[in-house]
Design a protein around this motif. Sequence first.
Motif, PDB file in Angstrom:
ATOM      1  N   ARG A 229      27.686  38.039  42.273  1.00 12.42           N
ATOM      2  CA  ARG A 229      26.779  38.790  41.388  1.00 12.42           C
ATOM      3  C   ARG A 229      26.149  37.859  40.348  1.00 12.42           C
ATOM      4  N   LYS A 230      26.923  36.892  39.888  1.00 10.59           N
ATOM      5  CA  LYS A 230      26.430  35.939  38.887  1.00 10.59           C
ATOM      6  C   LYS A 230      25.784  34.710  39.528  1.00 10.59           C
ATOM      7  N   GLY A 231      25.839  34.610  40.866  1.00 13.08           N
ATOM      8  CA  GLY A 231      25.245  33.472  41.560  1.00 13.08           C
ATOM      9  C   GLY A 231      25.999  32.169  41.323  1.00 13.08           C
ATOM     10  N   VAL A 232      27.315  32.275  41.192  1.00 13.38           N
ATOM     11  CA  VAL A 232      28.147  31.112  40.874  1.00 13.38           C
ATOM     12  C   VAL A 232      28.969  30.713  42.099  1.00 13.38           C
ATOM     13  N   ASP A 233      28.815  29.456  42.524  1.00 14.00           N
ATOM     14  CA  ASP A 233      29.641  28.942  43.616  1.00 14.00           C
ATOM     15  C   ASP A 233      30.873  28.259  43.032  1.00 14.00           C
ATOM     16  N   TYR A 234      31.758  27.795  43.894  1.00 10.98           N
ATOM     17  CA  TYR A 234      33.021  27.229  43.419  1.00 10.98           C
ATOM     18  C   TYR A 234      32.826  25.940  42.625  1.00 10.98           C
ATOM     19  N   GLU A 235      31.855  25.117  42.992  1.00  4.59           N
ATOM     20  CA  GLU A 235      31.574  23.889  42.226  1.00  4.59           C
ATOM     21  C   GLU A 235      31.117  24.236  40.820  1.00  4.59           C
ATOM     22  N   THR A 236      30.225  25.200  40.732  1.00  8.51           N
ATOM     23  CA  THR A 236      29.724  25.626  39.425  1.00  8.51           C
ATOM     24  C   THR A 236      30.838  26.255  38.601  1.00  8.51           C
ATOM     25  N   LEU A 237      31.684  27.037  39.261  1.00 11.05           N
ATOM     26  CA  LEU A 237      32.821  27.640  38.561  1.00 11.05           C
ATOM     27  C   LEU A 237      33.730  26.554  37.997  1.00 11.05           C
ATOM     28  N   ALA A 238      33.983  25.510  38.774  1.00 11.72           N
ATOM     29  CA  ALA A 238      34.823  24.404  38.299  1.00 11.72           C
ATOM     30  C   ALA A 238      34.217  23.775  37.045  1.00 11.72           C
ATOM     31  N   THR A 239      32.911  23.610  37.047  1.00 12.44           N
ATOM     32  CA  THR A 239      32.221  23.038  35.881  1.00 12.44           C
ATOM     33  C   THR A 239      32.337  23.961  34.672  1.00 12.44           C
ATOM     34  N   LYS A 240      32.121  25.245  34.893  1.00 15.76           N
ATOM     35  CA  LYS A 240      32.199  26.210  33.796  1.00 15.76           C
ATOM     36  C   LYS A 240      33.625  26.320  33.238  1.00 15.76           C
ATOM     37  N   LEU A 241      34.614  26.253  34.126  1.00 20.34           N
ATOM     38  CA  LEU A 241      36.008  26.272  33.663  1.00 20.34           C
ATOM     39  C   LEU A 241      36.317  25.022  32.850  1.00 20.34           C
TER      40      LEU A 241
ATOM     41  N   ARG B 233      43.146  32.498  49.301  1.00 22.73           N
ATOM     42  CA  ARG B 233      44.515  32.968  49.510  1.00 22.73           C
ATOM     43  C   ARG B 233      44.690  34.342  48.856  1.00 22.73           C
ATOM     44  N   GLY B 234      43.978  34.569  47.758  1.00 25.88           N
ATOM     45  CA  GLY B 234      44.030  35.861  47.075  1.00 25.88           C
ATOM     46  C   GLY B 234      45.272  36.060  46.239  1.00 25.88           C
ATOM     47  N   SER B 235      46.024  34.990  45.997  1.00 26.52           N
ATOM     48  CA  SER B 235      47.258  35.153  45.222  1.00 26.52           C
ATOM     49  C   SER B 235      47.222  34.315  43.941  1.00 26.52           C
ATOM     50  N   PHE B 236      46.075  34.364  43.275  1.00 20.31           N
ATOM     51  CA  PHE B 236      45.921  33.674  41.997  1.00 20.31           C
ATOM     52  C   PHE B 236      46.513  34.528  40.881  1.00 20.31           C
ATOM     53  N   THR B 237      46.761  33.891  39.756  1.00 21.42           N
ATOM     54  CA  THR B 237      47.320  34.619  38.619  1.00 21.42           C
ATOM     55  C   THR B 237      46.230  35.432  37.915  1.00 21.42           C
ATOM     56  N   PHE B 238      46.677  36.409  37.164  1.00 18.53           N
ATOM     57  CA  PHE B 238      45.724  37.181  36.364  1.00 18.53           C
ATOM     58  C   PHE B 238      45.097  36.276  35.305  1.00 18.53           C
ATOM     59  N   GLN B 239      45.851  35.326  34.828  1.00 18.31           N
ATOM     60  CA  GLN B 239      45.325  34.354  33.866  1.00 18.31           C
ATOM     61  C   GLN B 239      44.137  33.618  34.463  1.00 18.31           C
ATOM     62  N   PHE B 240      44.262  33.158  35.713  1.00 16.35           N
ATOM     63  CA  PHE B 240      43.157  32.472  36.390  1.00 16.35           C
ATOM     64  C   PHE B 240      41.960  33.414  36.519  1.00 16.35           C
ATOM     65  N   PHE B 241      42.222  34.662  36.889  1.00 16.05           N
ATOM     66  CA  PHE B 241      41.147  35.649  37.012  1.00 16.05           C
ATOM     67  C   PHE B 241      40.398  35.799  35.687  1.00 16.05           C
ATOM     68  N   LEU B 242      41.152  35.957  34.589  1.00 14.44           N
ATOM     69  CA  LEU B 242      40.521  36.098  33.273  1.00 14.44           C
ATOM     70  C   LEU B 242      39.730  34.851  32.888  1.00 14.44           C
ATOM     71  N   GLN B 243      40.267  33.690  33.199  1.00 19.20           N
ATOM     72  CA  GLN B 243      39.555  32.444  32.917  1.00 19.20           C
ATOM     73  C   GLN B 243      38.226  32.404  33.669  1.00 19.20           C
ATOM     74  N   CYS B 244      38.254  32.815  34.926  1.00 19.89           N
ATOM     75  CA  CYS B 244      37.031  32.837  35.726  1.00 19.89           C
ATOM     76  C   CYS B 244      36.013  33.811  35.147  1.00 19.89           C
ATOM     77  N   MET B 245      36.478  34.990  34.758  1.00 19.55           N
ATOM     78  CA  MET B 245      35.577  35.991  34.195  1.00 19.55           C
ATOM     79  C   MET B 245      34.941  35.481  32.901  1.00 19.55           C
ATOM     80  N   LYS B 246      35.743  34.858  32.057  1.00 20.52           N
ATOM     81  CA  LYS B 246      35.221  34.281  30.813  1.00 20.52           C
ATOM     82  C   LYS B 246      34.198  33.194  31.119  1.00 20.52           C
ATOM     83  N   ALA B 247      34.517  32.345  32.076  1.00 21.85           N
ATOM     84  CA  ALA B 247      33.645  31.215  32.419  1.00 21.85           C
ATOM     85  C   ALA B 247      32.283  31.669  32.927  1.00 21.85           C
ATOM     86  N   ILE B 248      32.244  32.781  33.665  1.00 22.13           N
ATOM     87  CA  ILE B 248      30.971  33.226  34.234  1.00 22.13           C
ATOM     88  C   ILE B 248      30.317  34.334  33.415  1.00 22.13           C
TER      89      ILE B 248
END
Length: 73
Positions: free
Chosen positions: A20-32, A50-65
């Motif tokens: 939805r935000k148009g963010v790929d994994y490379e861009t996510l790594a940069t934003k994180l 894998r789908g077994s990331f922590t909620f902390q990682f999820f929140l970090q991703c949401m903040k980053a994007i």
Amino acid sequence: METQDWKANAKNILKSELARKGVDYETLATKLKELGIEENYNSINTKINRGSFTFQFFLQCMKAIGVNEIRIN
């Protein structure tokens, strides 16, 4: 709901928000990294697919994007 269903749901929500935000994994790594969180393409790819990331990682991703609200069905 079985464990795999929860993992698939978590993965799908995160992938949907990234798309939805148009963010790929490379861009996510940069934003994180801008938030002081060291992740790279491979670690992000592995965690999300894998789908077994922590909620902390999820929140970090949401903040980053810049996602402030998530709807969970």
